[in-house]
Write a protein that holds these residues in place. Structure first.
Motif, PDB file in Angstrom:
ATOM      1  N   LYS A   3      41.561  38.924  64.658  1.00 18.45           N
ATOM      2  CA  LYS A   3      40.572  39.562  63.786  1.00 18.45           C
ATOM      3  C   LYS A   3      41.206  40.683  62.963  1.00 18.45           C
ATOM      4  N   LEU A   4      42.152  41.410  63.553  1.00 26.38           N
ATOM      5  CA  LEU A   4      42.854  42.444  62.785  1.00 26.38           C
ATOM      6  C   LEU A   4      43.702  41.830  61.679  1.00 26.38           C
ATOM      7  N   ARG A   5      44.321  40.694  61.984  1.00 26.98           N
ATOM      8  CA  ARG A   5      45.108  40.017  60.943  1.00 26.98           C
ATOM      9  C   ARG A   5      44.207  39.514  59.816  1.00 26.98           C
ATOM     10  N   ILE A   6      43.012  39.079  60.162  1.00 27.43           N
ATOM     11  CA  ILE A   6      42.054  38.655  59.124  1.00 27.43           C
ATOM     12  C   ILE A   6      41.685  39.837  58.232  1.00 27.43           C
ATOM     13  N   CYS A   7      41.491  41.011  58.832  1.00 26.61           N
ATOM     14  CA  CYS A   7      41.212  42.210  58.027  1.00 26.61           C
ATOM     15  C   CYS A   7      42.386  42.562  57.123  1.00 26.61           C
ATOM     16  N   LEU A   8      43.598  42.382  57.623  1.00 27.42           N
ATOM     17  CA  LEU A   8      44.776  42.653  56.801  1.00 27.42           C
ATOM     18  C   LEU A   8      44.860  41.681  55.627  1.00 27.42           C
ATOM     19  N   VAL A   9      44.569  40.405  55.884  1.00 28.94           N
ATOM     20  CA  VAL A   9      44.566  39.408  54.791  1.00 28.94           C
ATOM     21  C   VAL A   9      43.501  39.765  53.757  1.00 28.94           C
ATOM     22  N   ALA A  10      42.322  40.189  54.226  1.00 35.30           N
ATOM     23  CA  ALA A  10      41.268  40.605  53.300  1.00 35.30           C
ATOM     24  C   ALA A  10      41.707  41.800  52.456  1.00 35.30           C
ATOM     25  N   GLY A  11      42.413  42.751  53.086  1.00 37.24           N
ATOM     26  CA  GLY A  11      42.901  43.902  52.329  1.00 37.24           C
ATOM     27  C   GLY A  11      43.904  43.511  51.264  1.00 37.24           C
ATOM     28  N   VAL A  12      44.798  42.588  51.591  1.00 38.37           N
ATOM     29  CA  VAL A  12      45.782  42.135  50.599  1.00 38.37           C
ATOM     30  C   VAL A  12      45.089  41.432  49.437  1.00 38.37           C
ATOM     31  N   MET A  13      44.092  40.606  49.739  1.00 41.52           N
ATOM     32  CA  MET A  13      43.369  39.907  48.671  1.00 41.52           C
ATOM     33  C   MET A  13      42.608  40.883  47.785  1.00 41.52           C
ATOM     34  N   LEU A  14      42.053  41.920  48.367  1.00 42.18           N
ATOM     35  CA  LEU A  14      41.349  42.917  47.551  1.00 42.18           C
ATOM     36  C   LEU A  14      42.315  43.708  46.676  1.00 42.18           C
ATOM     37  N   LEU A  15      43.484  44.026  47.210  1.00 38.50           N
ATOM     38  CA  LEU A  15      44.489  44.689  46.377  1.00 38.50           C
ATOM     39  C   LEU A  15      44.910  43.803  45.207  1.00 38.50           C
ATOM     40  N   LEU A  16      45.100  42.521  45.480  1.00 35.76           N
ATOM     41  CA  LEU A  16      45.459  41.592  44.404  1.00 35.76           C
ATOM     42  C   LEU A  16      44.327  41.443  43.397  1.00 35.76           C
ATOM     43  N   ALA A  17      43.077  41.535  43.858  1.00 34.52           N
ATOM     44  CA  ALA A  17      41.939  41.434  42.932  1.00 34.52           C
ATOM     45  C   ALA A  17      41.853  42.634  42.002  1.00 34.52           C
ATOM     46  N   GLY A  18      42.226  43.799  42.517  1.00 38.15           N
ATOM     47  CA  GLY A  18      42.149  44.988  41.669  1.00 38.15           C
ATOM     48  C   GLY A  18      43.132  44.972  40.526  1.00 38.15           C
ATOM     49  N   LEU A  19      44.260  44.269  40.698  1.00 36.86           N
ATOM     50  CA  LEU A  19      45.281  44.279  39.648  1.00 36.86           C
ATOM     51  C   LEU A  19      44.825  43.589  38.371  1.00 36.86           C
ATOM     52  N   PRO A  20      44.371  42.310  38.398  1.00 35.94           N
ATOM     53  CA  PRO A  20      43.885  41.714  37.138  1.00 35.94           C
ATOM     54  C   PRO A  20      42.604  42.354  36.638  1.00 35.94           C
ATOM     55  N   GLY A  21      41.774  42.873  37.560  1.00 37.90           N
ATOM     56  CA  GLY A  21      40.533  43.511  37.119  1.00 37.90           C
ATOM     57  C   GLY A  21      40.787  44.763  36.300  1.00 37.90           C
ATOM     58  N   ILE A  22      41.650  45.639  36.803  1.00 36.27           N
ATOM     59  CA  ILE A  22      41.918  46.878  36.065  1.00 36.27           C
ATOM     60  C   ILE A  22      42.723  46.592  34.807  1.00 36.27           C
ATOM     61  N   THR A  23      43.598  45.583  34.859  1.00 34.97           N
ATOM     62  CA  THR A  23      44.384  45.242  33.667  1.00 34.97           C
ATOM     63  C   THR A  23      43.491  44.722  32.553  1.00 34.97           C
ATOM     64  N   GLY A  24      42.588  43.796  32.902  1.00 33.29           N
ATOM     65  CA  GLY A  24      41.713  43.224  31.889  1.00 33.29           C
ATOM     66  C   GLY A  24      40.743  44.228  31.296  1.00 33.29           C
ATOM     67  N   SER A  25      40.095  45.021  32.141  1.00 29.72           N
ATOM     68  CA  SER A  25      39.083  45.951  31.642  1.00 29.72           C
ATOM     69  C   SER A  25      39.705  47.097  30.851  1.00 29.72           C
ATOM     70  N   VAL A  26      40.812  47.660  31.343  1.00 30.05           N
ATOM     71  CA  VAL A  26      41.453  48.767  30.616  1.00 30.05           C
ATOM     72  C   VAL A  26      42.053  48.281  29.316  1.00 30.05           C
ATOM     73  N   TRP A  27      42.681  47.105  29.333  1.00 32.51           N
ATOM     74  CA  TRP A  27      43.264  46.574  28.112  1.00 32.51           C
ATOM     75  C   TRP A  27      42.189  46.302  27.065  1.00 32.51           C
ATOM     76  N   TYR A  28      41.063  45.751  27.485  1.00 32.02           N
ATOM     77  CA  TYR A  28      39.966  45.505  26.558  1.00 32.02           C
ATOM     78  C   TYR A  28      39.446  46.810  25.968  1.00 32.02           C
TER      79      TYR A  28
END
Length: 239
Positions: A115-140
């Motif tokens: 379960k802790l490893r699942i939380c770590l995977v979720a954290g990595v996916m959220l970090l990866l989600a923030g990268l295209p989100g902030i890039t797209g919105s700030v660039w726009y």
């Protein structure tokens, strides 16, 4: 344990609102809003998929969808669409993984390390989600600001001038929230991973020592030598 639950719930609520903000910003129509609303009788908003005009007096809104996705669009629009959809998918899957990793959810209750490893995977996916989100919105937003500033600098008035609207702000807020929740789940939960693994090894060692002691006690109660009759019976059976 209390700090672990607190971090999980903070990450949960932060991931929930971040994913919701990203999805709402992607599918709403106010990435660009007219900056000269004091001179206009209507408010004009442009999104990634359609453009809407709202009358300021009666509130009637009319929207015009853009052409098909296969039509020729600007690079800004196409790349922002792609990055925001990617951020939506990653944040959504990250939130679902986080739900499965919560201690209050009855999924793999006897496997705390998994379960802790699942939380770590979720954290990595959220970090990866923030990268295209902030890039797209700030660039726009920067592109809209640069376009408007260049028109004002050259004293060019086209009738309507735009600034970035609340949908763009939601995209930025959701991306920053993904970074925050991902950082909590990856950095802080990793410390609990080491603690839990240490407890697991200590419990396994004590269990192993207990089983060895039980085996030793059982062997003590066994007779040290067999009787002559039993030995003869064993030899006859092998023959």
């Amino acid at each position: 344990a209390g700090m672990k639950f607190f971090l999980q719930y903070v990450g949960f609520f932060c991931a929930f609102f971040s994913a919701a903000f990203l999805i709402i910003s992607t599918w709403t129509d106010c990435w660009m809003v007219n900056a000269d609303d004091s001179l206009e009788v209507s408010t004009k908003c442009r999104g990634l998929w359609w453009e809407c005009v709202t009358n300021v007096f009666d509130g009637i809104q009319t929207c015009d969808e853009y052409d098909s996705i296969y039509a020729e669009h600007s690079v800004k629009l196409v790349l922002t669409r792609a990055m925001m959809i990617t951020a939506d998918l990653l944040s959504g899957f990250g939130f679902l993984f986080l739900v499965l990793g919560l201690d209050c959810v009855k999924f793999l209750p006897d496997e705390p390390l998994i379960k802790l490893r699942i939380c770590l995977v979720a954290g990595v996916m959220l970090l990866l989600a923030g990268l295209p989100g902030i890039t797209g919105s700030v660039w726009y937003a920067v592109d809209v600001y640069v376009e408007r500033s260049s028109l004002l600098f050259h004293n060019i008035f086209l009738g309507i001038q735009y600034k970035f609207g609340w949908s763009c702000w939601l995209g930025m807020a959701g991306s920053l929230g993904c970074f925050l929740s991902g950082s909590l789940l990856t950095c802080c939960m990793y410390l609990f991973r080491e603690t839990s693994s240490g407890r697991f090894h200590s419990a396994y060692s004590s269990r192993k020592g207990y089983s060895s002691a039980a085996t030793f006690v059982t062997n003590v109660h066994l007779p040290s030598s067999q009787t002559a009759t039993s030995k003869m019976y064993a030899v006859d059976t092998r023959v």
